[in-house]
Design a protein around this motif. Sequence first.
Motif, PDB file in Angstrom:
ATOM      1  N   VAL A  32       0.697  -1.276  -0.073  1.00  0.00           N
ATOM      2  CA  VAL A  32      -0.093  -0.141   0.037  1.00  0.00           C
ATOM      3  C   VAL A  32       0.823   1.419  -0.075  1.00  0.00           C
ATOM      4  O   VAL A  32       0.487   2.246  -0.592  1.00  0.00           O
ATOM      5  CB  VAL A  32      -1.024  -0.145   1.396  1.00  0.00           C
ATOM      6  CG1 VAL A  32      -1.687   1.144   1.315  1.00  0.00           C
ATOM      7  CG2 VAL A  32      -1.936  -1.147   0.942  1.00  0.00           C
ATOM      8  N   ARG A  33       1.973   1.131   0.545  1.00  0.00           N
ATOM      9  CA  ARG A  33       2.792   2.338   0.587  1.00  0.00           C
ATOM     10  C   ARG A  33       3.346   2.750  -0.676  1.00  0.00           C
ATOM     11  O   ARG A  33       3.659   3.621  -1.265  1.00  0.00           O
ATOM     12  CB  ARG A  33       3.954   2.190   1.494  1.00  0.00           C
ATOM     13  CG  ARG A  33       5.111   3.336   1.831  1.00  0.00           C
ATOM     14  CD  ARG A  33       6.112   2.856   2.843  1.00  0.00           C
ATOM     15  NE  ARG A  33       5.484   2.810   4.125  1.00  0.00           N
ATOM     16  CZ  ARG A  33       5.517   1.375   4.764  1.00  0.00           C
ATOM     17  NH1 ARG A  33       6.227   0.482   4.080  1.00  0.00           N
ATOM     18  NH2 ARG A  33       5.120   1.287   5.885  1.00  0.00           N
ATOM     19  N   ALA A  34       3.668   1.549  -1.493  1.00  0.00           N
ATOM     20  CA  ALA A  34       4.187   1.747  -2.756  1.00  0.00           C
ATOM     21  C   ALA A  34       3.151   2.187  -3.806  1.00  0.00           C
ATOM     22  O   ALA A  34       3.386   3.183  -4.634  1.00  0.00           O
ATOM     23  CB  ALA A  34       4.393   0.249  -3.443  1.00  0.00           C
ATOM     24  N   ALA A  35       1.696   1.717  -3.426  1.00  0.00           N
ATOM     25  CA  ALA A  35       0.622   2.639  -4.119  1.00  0.00           C
ATOM     26  C   ALA A  35       0.378   4.060  -3.962  1.00  0.00           C
ATOM     27  O   ALA A  35       0.250   4.836  -4.954  1.00  0.00           O
ATOM     28  CB  ALA A  35      -0.838   1.811  -3.814  1.00  0.00           C
ATOM     29  N   HIS A  36       0.712   4.148  -2.655  1.00  0.00           N
ATOM     30  CA  HIS A  36       0.348   5.601  -2.213  1.00  0.00           C
ATOM     31  C   HIS A  36       1.359   6.697  -2.720  1.00  0.00           C
ATOM     32  O   HIS A  36       1.273   7.751  -3.132  1.00  0.00           O
ATOM     33  CB  HIS A  36       0.585   5.681  -0.657  1.00  0.00           C
ATOM     34  CG  HIS A  36      -0.792   5.342   0.092  1.00  0.00           C
ATOM     35  ND1 HIS A  36      -0.917   5.387   1.328  1.00  0.00           N
ATOM     36  CD2 HIS A  36      -2.041   4.984  -0.363  1.00  0.00           C
ATOM     37  CE1 HIS A  36      -2.263   4.841   1.593  1.00  0.00           C
ATOM     38  NE2 HIS A  36      -2.616   4.551   0.630  1.00  0.00           N
ATOM     39  N   GLN A  37       2.756   5.913  -2.781  1.00  0.00           N
ATOM     40  CA  GLN A  37       3.823   6.740  -3.362  1.00  0.00           C
ATOM     41  C   GLN A  37       3.537   7.088  -5.055  1.00  0.00           C
ATOM     42  O   GLN A  37       3.805   8.136  -5.467  1.00  0.00           O
ATOM     43  CB  GLN A  37       5.161   6.099  -3.316  1.00  0.00           C
ATOM     44  CG  GLN A  37       5.546   5.886  -1.977  1.00  0.00           C
ATOM     45  CD  GLN A  37       6.845   5.197  -1.864  1.00  0.00           C
ATOM     46  OE1 GLN A  37       7.453   4.368  -2.523  1.00  0.00           O
ATOM     47  NE2 GLN A  37       7.566   5.251  -0.466  1.00  0.00           N
ATOM     48  N   LYS A  38       2.831   6.155  -5.745  1.00  0.00           N
ATOM     49  CA  LYS A  38       2.607   6.409  -7.004  1.00  0.00           C
ATOM     50  C   LYS A  38       1.623   7.516  -7.071  1.00  0.00           C
ATOM     51  O   LYS A  38       1.298   8.090  -8.303  1.00  0.00           O
ATOM     52  CB  LYS A  38       2.280   5.069  -7.773  1.00  0.00           C
ATOM     53  CG  LYS A  38       3.123   4.105  -7.941  1.00  0.00           C
ATOM     54  CD  LYS A  38       3.082   2.884  -8.513  1.00  0.00           C
ATOM     55  CE  LYS A  38       3.871   1.753  -8.868  1.00  0.00           C
ATOM     56  NZ  LYS A  38       4.887   2.340  -9.862  1.00  0.00           N
ATOM     57  N   LEU A  39       0.736   7.621  -6.185  1.00  0.00           N
ATOM     58  CA  LEU A  39      -0.564   8.418  -6.187  1.00  0.00           C
ATOM     59  C   LEU A  39      -0.242   9.848  -5.566  1.00  0.00           C
ATOM     60  O   LEU A  39      -1.134  10.626  -5.816  1.00  0.00           O
ATOM     61  CB  LEU A  39      -1.669   7.796  -5.433  1.00  0.00           C
ATOM     62  CG  LEU A  39      -2.287   6.221  -6.157  1.00  0.00           C
ATOM     63  CD1 LEU A  39      -3.616   5.666  -5.193  1.00  0.00           C
ATOM     64  CD2 LEU A  39      -3.111   6.768  -7.594  1.00  0.00           C
ATOM     65  N   ALA A  40       0.847   9.860  -5.073  1.00  0.00           N
ATOM     66  CA  ALA A  40       1.158  11.061  -4.471  1.00  0.00           C
ATOM     67  C   ALA A  40       1.150  12.259  -5.226  1.00  0.00           C
ATOM     68  O   ALA A  40       1.631  12.333  -6.279  1.00  0.00           O
ATOM     69  CB  ALA A  40       2.602  11.177  -3.699  1.00  0.00           C
ATOM     70  N   GLY A  41       0.394  13.525  -4.624  1.00  0.00           N
ATOM     71  CA  GLY A  41       0.173  14.508  -5.498  1.00  0.00           C
ATOM     72  C   GLY A  41      -1.009  14.748  -6.539  1.00  0.00           C
ATOM     73  O   GLY A  41      -1.269  15.789  -7.012  1.00  0.00           O
ATOM     74  N   LEU A  42      -1.747  13.557  -6.661  1.00  0.00           N
ATOM     75  CA  LEU A  42      -2.799  13.677  -7.237  1.00  0.00           C
ATOM     76  C   LEU A  42      -3.908  14.163  -6.487  1.00  0.00           C
ATOM     77  O   LEU A  42      -4.223  13.852  -5.646  1.00  0.00           O
ATOM     78  CB  LEU A  42      -2.982  12.334  -7.873  1.00  0.00           C
ATOM     79  CG  LEU A  42      -2.193  11.606  -8.813  1.00  0.00           C
ATOM     80  CD1 LEU A  42      -2.643  10.200  -9.389  1.00  0.00           C
ATOM     81  CD2 LEU A  42      -2.396  12.598 -10.380  1.00  0.00           C
ATOM     82  N   PRO A  43      -4.865  15.025  -7.329  1.00  0.00           N
ATOM     83  CA  PRO A  43      -5.817  15.728  -6.469  1.00  0.00           C
ATOM     84  C   PRO A  43      -7.154  14.751  -6.437  1.00  0.00           C
ATOM     85  O   PRO A  43      -7.325  13.836  -7.208  1.00  0.00           O
ATOM     86  CB  PRO A  43      -6.194  16.805  -7.058  1.00  0.00           C
ATOM     87  CG  PRO A  43      -5.859  16.507  -8.626  1.00  0.00           C
ATOM     88  CD  PRO A  43      -4.744  15.633  -8.578  1.00  0.00           C
ATOM     89  N   GLY A  44      -7.963  15.105  -5.262  1.00  0.00           N
ATOM     90  CA  GLY A  44      -9.228  14.241  -5.092  1.00  0.00           C
ATOM     91  C   GLY A  44      -9.103  13.021  -4.878  1.00  0.00           C
ATOM     92  O   GLY A  44      -9.890  12.168  -5.108  1.00  0.00           O
ATOM     93  N   LEU A  45      -8.084  12.614  -4.109  1.00  0.00           N
ATOM     94  CA  LEU A  45      -8.103  11.403  -3.434  1.00  0.00           C
ATOM     95  C   LEU A  45      -7.756  11.333  -1.876  1.00  0.00           C
ATOM     96  O   LEU A  45      -6.716  12.013  -1.533  1.00  0.00           O
ATOM     97  CB  LEU A  45      -6.737  10.567  -4.061  1.00  0.00           C
ATOM     98  CG  LEU A  45      -6.911  10.138  -5.606  1.00  0.00           C
ATOM     99  CD1 LEU A  45      -5.648   9.675  -6.091  1.00  0.00           C
ATOM    100  CD2 LEU A  45      -8.236   9.105  -6.147  1.00  0.00           C
ATOM    101  N   ASP A  46      -8.481  10.502  -1.200  1.00  0.00           N
ATOM    102  CA  ASP A  46      -8.039  10.471   0.223  1.00  0.00           C
ATOM    103  C   ASP A  46      -7.243   9.098   0.476  1.00  0.00           C
ATOM    104  O   ASP A  46      -8.133   8.099   0.294  1.00  0.00           O
ATOM    105  CB  ASP A  46      -9.604  10.399   0.932  1.00  0.00           C
ATOM    106  CG  ASP A  46     -10.093  11.830   1.085  1.00  0.00           C
ATOM    107  OD1 ASP A  46      -9.491  12.717   0.597  1.00  0.00           O
ATOM    108  OD2 ASP A  46     -11.260  12.109   1.318  1.00  0.00           O
ATOM    109  N   LEU A  47      -6.297   9.010   0.723  1.00  0.00           N
ATOM    110  CA  LEU A  47      -5.622   7.862   1.070  1.00  0.00           C
ATOM    111  C   LEU A  47      -5.742   7.121   2.224  1.00  0.00           C
ATOM    112  O   LEU A  47      -6.066   7.830   3.311  1.00  0.00           O
ATOM    113  CB  LEU A  47      -4.060   8.067   0.987  1.00  0.00           C
ATOM    114  CG  LEU A  47      -3.561   8.872  -0.282  1.00  0.00           C
ATOM    115  CD1 LEU A  47      -1.959   8.854   0.025  1.00  0.00           C
ATOM    116  CD2 LEU A  47      -3.786   8.149  -1.741  1.00  0.00           C
TER     117      LEU A  47
END
Length: 208
Positions: free
Chosen positions: A34-49
């Motif tokens: 999940v940390r790897a997924a969060h790193q790829k999604l970092a900075g994208l708007p409109g997402l609550d990790l």
Amino acid sequence: MADRWRARQMLPPGQGQLYWHVLFNDNPAVHAIVRAAHQKLAGLPGLDLVPHQWLHLTTLIAGLTNEVTDEQVNTMITEAGRLLARTRPITVTVGRVLYHPEAIVLEARPAGALDPMREAVQTATRIATGHDGVLAHKPWTPHITVAYSSAVQPAAPIITALGRRLPDCEVTVRSIDLVVQDGPEYLWDWRPVAKVPFGETLQVPRRS
């Protein structure tokens, strides 16, 4: 993508809902993927990790806290423990990414592997409360949520950033938790009530 929070009816603070969740706060492999997924999604708007403390696999909604008595909760936990004492730990594989308008999730495969767990807590809920509880989605697709969508926006940039698959990760499920989720979901006001292990006789502390 859709705004999950606008689309859902939220409970007010102080009112809770009982969920059967598999929690992963002590599973380093799940945290790593999940940390790897969060790193790829970092900075994208409109997402609550999803906070790592509450990484979970939703199994069943057991009912509202103001409609389920303490005695029924005790019975539910006892019956789940009795049924799951006959269940061995279950290993699933996560890595395939699924996209829903309201969420990004990691599928738990193979399909059906976790059915004995779901059936046990559904039976326990029925014995305790007289109803089967509610599946969060039908058909039930076991998954670990990575992020929820909090905006109406194109999915393409998100799919481009994360892709369709992460390196496969084997996850062994050894227990399931009964959790109270209080108030609006996005506040993450969760309170674990009991952890029910597989393949063991559970000693249930009485609630009063």
